[in-house]
Scaffold this motif. Structure first.
Motif, PDB file in Angstrom:
ATOM      1  N   LEU A 241       0.826  -1.210   0.000  1.00 33.51           N
ATOM      2  CA  LEU A 241       0.000   0.000   0.000  1.00 33.51           C
ATOM      3  C   LEU A 241       0.863   1.264   0.000  1.00 33.51           C
ATOM      4  CD1 LEU A 241      -2.838  -1.054   2.476  1.00 33.51           C
ATOM      5  CD2 LEU A 241      -3.028  -0.694   0.016  1.00 33.51           C
ATOM      6  N   ILE A 242       1.962   1.241   0.739  1.00 35.22           N
ATOM      7  CA  ILE A 242       2.876   2.392   0.729  1.00 35.22           C
ATOM      8  C   ILE A 242       3.424   2.615  -0.679  1.00 35.22           C
ATOM      9  CG2 ILE A 242       5.074   3.284   1.595  1.00 35.22           C
ATOM     10  CD1 ILE A 242       4.530   1.823   4.218  1.00 35.22           C
ATOM     11  N   ASN A 243       3.796   1.538  -1.340  1.00 32.20           N
ATOM     12  CA  ASN A 243       4.288   1.653  -2.726  1.00 32.20           C
ATOM     13  C   ASN A 243       3.204   2.165  -3.663  1.00 32.20           C
ATOM     14  OD1 ASN A 243       6.930   0.750  -2.212  1.00 32.20           O
ATOM     15  ND2 ASN A 243       6.307  -1.392  -2.316  1.00 32.20           N
ATOM     16  N   LEU A 244       1.960   1.723  -3.430  1.00 31.79           N
ATOM     17  CA  LEU A 244       0.837   2.157  -4.263  1.00 31.79           C
ATOM     18  C   LEU A 244       0.572   3.647  -4.094  1.00 31.79           C
ATOM     19  CD1 LEU A 244      -1.707   1.393  -6.060  1.00 31.79           C
ATOM     20  CD2 LEU A 244      -2.928   1.155  -3.891  1.00 31.79           C
ATOM     21  N   LEU A 245       0.565   4.114  -2.848  1.00 34.02           N
ATOM     22  CA  LEU A 245       0.158   5.486  -2.555  1.00 34.02           C
ATOM     23  C   LEU A 245       1.277   6.508  -2.741  1.00 34.02           C
ATOM     24  CD1 LEU A 245      -1.924   4.737   0.670  1.00 34.02           C
ATOM     25  CD2 LEU A 245      -2.827   5.245  -1.609  1.00 34.02           C
ATOM     26  N   LEU A 246       2.510   6.100  -2.489  1.00 36.49           N
ATOM     27  CA  LEU A 246       3.616   7.064  -2.505  1.00 36.49           C
ATOM     28  C   LEU A 246       4.558   6.931  -3.696  1.00 36.49           C
ATOM     29  CD1 LEU A 246       4.693   7.047   1.266  1.00 36.49           C
ATOM     30  CD2 LEU A 246       2.989   8.479   0.137  1.00 36.49           C
ATOM     31  N   TYR A 247       4.638   5.740  -4.276  1.00 36.21           N
ATOM     32  CA  TYR A 247       5.669   5.499  -5.299  1.00 36.21           C
ATOM     33  C   TYR A 247       5.112   4.943  -6.615  1.00 36.21           C
ATOM     34  CZ  TYR A 247       8.751   6.022  -1.254  1.00 36.21           C
ATOM     35  OH  TYR A 247       9.392   6.503  -0.126  1.00 36.21           O
TER      36      TYR A 247
ATOM     37  N   PRO B  20      -4.891  35.312   5.500  1.00 38.24           N
ATOM     38  CA  PRO B  20      -3.436  35.243   5.226  1.00 38.24           C
ATOM     39  C   PRO B  20      -2.626  34.687   6.391  1.00 38.24           C
ATOM     40  CG  PRO B  20      -4.330  37.362   4.554  1.00 38.24           C
ATOM     41  CD  PRO B  20      -5.400  36.685   5.351  1.00 38.24           C
ATOM     42  N   PHE B  21      -3.213  34.723   7.603  1.00 33.91           N
ATOM     43  CA  PHE B  21      -2.462  34.308   8.779  1.00 33.91           C
ATOM     44  C   PHE B  21      -2.905  32.940   9.322  1.00 33.91           C
ATOM     45  CE2 PHE B  21      -3.118  38.905   8.685  1.00 33.91           C
ATOM     46  CZ  PHE B  21      -1.817  39.344   8.545  1.00 33.91           C
ATOM     47  N   LEU B  22      -3.909  32.360   8.705  1.00 38.01           N
ATOM     48  CA  LEU B  22      -4.443  31.084   9.188  1.00 38.01           C
ATOM     49  C   LEU B  22      -3.643  29.919   8.606  1.00 38.01           C
ATOM     50  CD1 LEU B  22      -8.286  31.763   8.946  1.00 38.01           C
ATOM     51  CD2 LEU B  22      -6.853  31.786  10.992  1.00 38.01           C
ATOM     52  N   PHE B  23      -3.390  28.950   9.471  1.00 40.11           N
ATOM     53  CA  PHE B  23      -2.662  27.749   9.052  1.00 40.11           C
ATOM     54  C   PHE B  23      -3.664  26.701   8.571  1.00 40.11           C
ATOM     55  CE2 PHE B  23      -1.494  23.433  10.405  1.00 40.11           C
ATOM     56  CZ  PHE B  23      -0.382  23.225   9.614  1.00 40.11           C
ATOM     57  N   ASP B  24      -3.439  26.180   7.370  1.00 35.55           N
ATOM     58  CA  ASP B  24      -4.334  25.155   6.826  1.00 35.55           C
ATOM     59  C   ASP B  24      -3.666  23.793   6.925  1.00 35.55           C
ATOM     60  OD1 ASP B  24      -6.509  23.963   5.694  1.00 35.55           O
ATOM     61  OD2 ASP B  24      -6.007  24.491   3.630  1.00 35.55           O
ATOM     62  N   TYR B  25      -4.454  22.809   7.308  1.00 38.52           N
ATOM     63  CA  TYR B  25      -3.963  21.425   7.347  1.00 38.52           C
ATOM     64  C   TYR B  25      -4.881  20.582   6.471  1.00 38.52           C
ATOM     65  CZ  TYR B  25      -3.000  16.700   8.909  1.00 38.52           C
ATOM     66  OH  TYR B  25      -2.685  15.366   8.926  1.00 38.52           O
ATOM     67  N   LYS B  26      -4.299  19.906   5.492  1.00 37.00           N
ATOM     68  CA  LYS B  26      -5.073  19.087   4.562  1.00 37.00           C
ATOM     69  C   LYS B  26      -4.858  17.610   4.847  1.00 37.00           C
ATOM     70  CE  LYS B  26      -4.874  22.497   0.825  1.00 37.00           C
ATOM     71  NZ  LYS B  26      -4.463  22.767  -0.587  1.00 37.00           N
ATOM     72  N   MET B  27      -5.948  16.874   4.899  1.00 40.48           N
ATOM     73  CA  MET B  27      -5.882  15.433   5.125  1.00 40.48           C
ATOM     74  C   MET B  27      -5.561  14.700   3.831  1.00 40.48           C
ATOM     75  SD  MET B  27      -9.400  15.071   7.309  1.00 40.48           S
ATOM     76  CE  MET B  27      -9.413  13.295   7.074  1.00 40.48           C
ATOM     77  N   ASN B  28      -4.905  13.558   3.972  1.00 41.99           N
ATOM     78  CA  ASN B  28      -4.733  12.637   2.842  1.00 41.99           C
ATOM     79  C   ASN B  28      -5.846  11.592   2.940  1.00 41.99           C
ATOM     80  OD1 ASN B  28      -2.234  13.742   1.834  1.00 41.99           O
ATOM     81  ND2 ASN B  28      -1.246  12.867   3.641  1.00 41.99           N
TER      82      ASN B  28
ATOM     83  N   ILE C 239      -3.112  -3.633  -7.135  1.00 42.71           N
ATOM     84  CA  ILE C 239      -2.627  -3.916  -5.778  1.00 42.71           C
ATOM     85  C   ILE C 239      -2.099  -5.345  -5.742  1.00 42.71           C
ATOM     86  CG2 ILE C 239      -3.256  -4.025  -3.325  1.00 42.71           C
ATOM     87  CD1 ILE C 239      -5.556  -2.111  -3.953  1.00 42.71           C
ATOM     88  N   SER C 240      -0.908  -5.503  -5.204  1.00 38.28           N
ATOM     89  CA  SER C 240      -0.252  -6.820  -5.230  1.00 38.28           C
ATOM     90  C   SER C 240      -0.497  -7.643  -3.970  1.00 38.28           C
ATOM     91  CB  SER C 240       1.262  -6.635  -5.425  1.00 38.28           C
ATOM     92  OG  SER C 240       1.811  -5.854  -4.374  1.00 38.28           O
ATOM     93  N   SER C 241      -1.326  -7.147  -3.057  1.00 42.94           N
ATOM     94  CA  SER C 241      -1.570  -7.871  -1.800  1.00 42.94           C
ATOM     95  C   SER C 241      -3.053  -8.145  -1.625  1.00 42.94           C
ATOM     96  CB  SER C 241      -1.054  -7.051  -0.608  1.00 42.94           C
ATOM     97  OG  SER C 241      -1.815  -5.874  -0.455  1.00 42.94           O
ATOM     98  N   ASP C 242      -3.401  -8.803  -0.517  1.00 39.18           N
ATOM     99  CA  ASP C 242      -4.797  -9.156  -0.237  1.00 39.18           C
ATOM    100  C   ASP C 242      -5.690  -7.941  -0.027  1.00 39.18           C
ATOM    101  OD1 ASP C 242      -4.135 -11.782  -0.425  1.00 39.18           O
ATOM    102  OD2 ASP C 242      -4.153 -12.200   1.729  1.00 39.18           O
ATOM    103  N   PHE C 243      -5.094  -6.757   0.132  1.00 45.03           N
ATOM    104  CA  PHE C 243      -5.928  -5.564   0.338  1.00 45.03           C
ATOM    105  C   PHE C 243      -6.794  -5.280  -0.889  1.00 45.03           C
ATOM    106  CE2 PHE C 243      -7.034  -1.105   0.837  1.00 45.03           C
ATOM    107  CZ  PHE C 243      -7.367  -1.051   2.179  1.00 45.03           C
ATOM    108  N   ARG C 244      -6.415  -5.788  -2.049  1.00 41.44           N
ATOM    109  CA  ARG C 244      -7.248  -5.562  -3.240  1.00 41.44           C
ATOM    110  C   ARG C 244      -8.622  -6.222  -3.076  1.00 41.44           C
ATOM    111  NH1 ARG C 244      -4.227  -9.278  -7.849  1.00 41.44           N
ATOM    112  NH2 ARG C 244      -4.226 -11.247  -6.720  1.00 41.44           N
TER     113      ARG C 244
END
Length: 312
Positions: free
Chosen positions: A21-27, A156-164, A179-184
């Motif tokens: 899943l890390i490879n799927l989402l990040l790489y 302009p001064f507010l900090f924004d945080y975005k979820m993944n 997906i190469s694992s059972d998560f599919r």
């Protein structure tokens, strides 16, 4: 096993599955991260709410060890079956807990006080929220949650945080099959439930299951079908790996459950038949006793009448 929170995490606790899943989402699905690089962490940070301290636990939190292909970083996943408007704040707190934990590890490393993970400096943390429901998630950021547009002077001064956010049920067919694992199997189930409005699930016949117990535990935790939950948990209670049967697929597992259910149904029918038969036999025996008693009583009455008649 029936604990929903534990069951949801079961499959993600398998290093092979999480690395895929890390490879799927990040790489872009390239095999950058190997299962051997995964180190599961148990990070909790207490916070004060309503005059009580509450521990803040991650669903899944791992240290991804560095290699020639990547530098070390922390990767976290939060599971959600229903949308929660406060999730951007919760994720922000989860991230804060990770960095506070790292600061403690750095201090322990400097003082040589046996840190859980030796750290000399802070490393990045990536947090994903896996949403398994059939609807897309909103809001996804502080800006949407607090309506920053309504505060033009402060914006302009507010900090924004975005979820993944990953809406698993909305993943494309191509992405699921990559997906190469059972998560599919989990992703395929969620997608089918969304497309059929929760009415139909056709298990794939060509995808083998490597981690049957963890996969079924996760499916049972995510399913709203009570009969399906019950069938999966009953199957898991009696589950014994059998290498002689060859590769198991989701279709073969469900077929096994169906056949087992039919066999149990036949056994129950036989038990009921024998029970009714024994009850009927008891009724016959009781009826025969009553008849015999009546015959004996009538015979005695006739004999008495004969003796009286003879005397007269």
């Amino acid at each position: 096993m029936s604990n929903k929170d534990i069951s949801q995490k079961a499959l993600l606790r398998v290093p092979t599955v999480l690395a895929s899943l890390i490879n799927l989402l990040l790489y872009d699905n390239k095999p950058v991260i190997q299962p051997s690089q995964i180190r599961y962490l148990s990070i909790s940070q207490p916070f004060l709410l309503d005059k009580r301290f509450h521990p803040l636990y991650h669903d899944v939190c791992v240290l991804v060890m560095g290699s020639k292909n990547n530098r070390p970083f922390i990767f976290c996943i939060e599971n959600q079956t229903k949308a929660d408007r406060m999730m951007p704040i919760r994720c922000f707190c989860y991230m804060g807990a990770v960095f506070l934990w790292q600061m403690r590890q750095i201090k322990a490393t400097k003082r040589k006080k046996d840190p859980i993970i030796p750290l000399t400096h802070l490393i990045p943390c990536v947090l994903f929220t896996f949403h398994y429901d059939c609807f897309a998630w909103k809001p996804k950021s502080f800006a949407q949650l607090f309506h920053f547009d309504a505060y033009p002077d402060l914006k302009p001064f507010l900090f924004d945080y975005k979820m993944n956010i990953e809406n698993i049920s909305c993943w494309s067919r191509e992405k699921i099959e990559s997906i190469s694992s059972d998560f599919r199997i989990i992703a395929d189930y969620c997608a089918q439930m969304r497309q059929s409005h929760g009415k139909q699930y056709i298990p794939p016949t060509h995808w083998k299951i490597e981690y049957i117990e963890e996969t079924l535990m996760t499916l049972a935790a995510l399913s709203n079908d009570k009969e399906m939950k019950k069938a999966f948990y009953e199957y898991l209670e009696q589950f014994q790996p059998d290498d002689s049967k060859g590769e198991q697929t989701m279709a073969s597992v469900i077929n096994n459950i169906i056949q087992k259910g039919k066999a149990e149904g036949r056994r129950e029918a036989e038990k009921q038949w024998y029970k009714e038969k024994n009850a009927l036999n008891k009724e016959k025996i009781a009826l025969n006793k009553e008849r015999n008693a009546l015959k004996t009583e009538n015979g005695e009455m006739i004999s008495t009448f004969v003796i009286i008649a003879q005397k007269l």
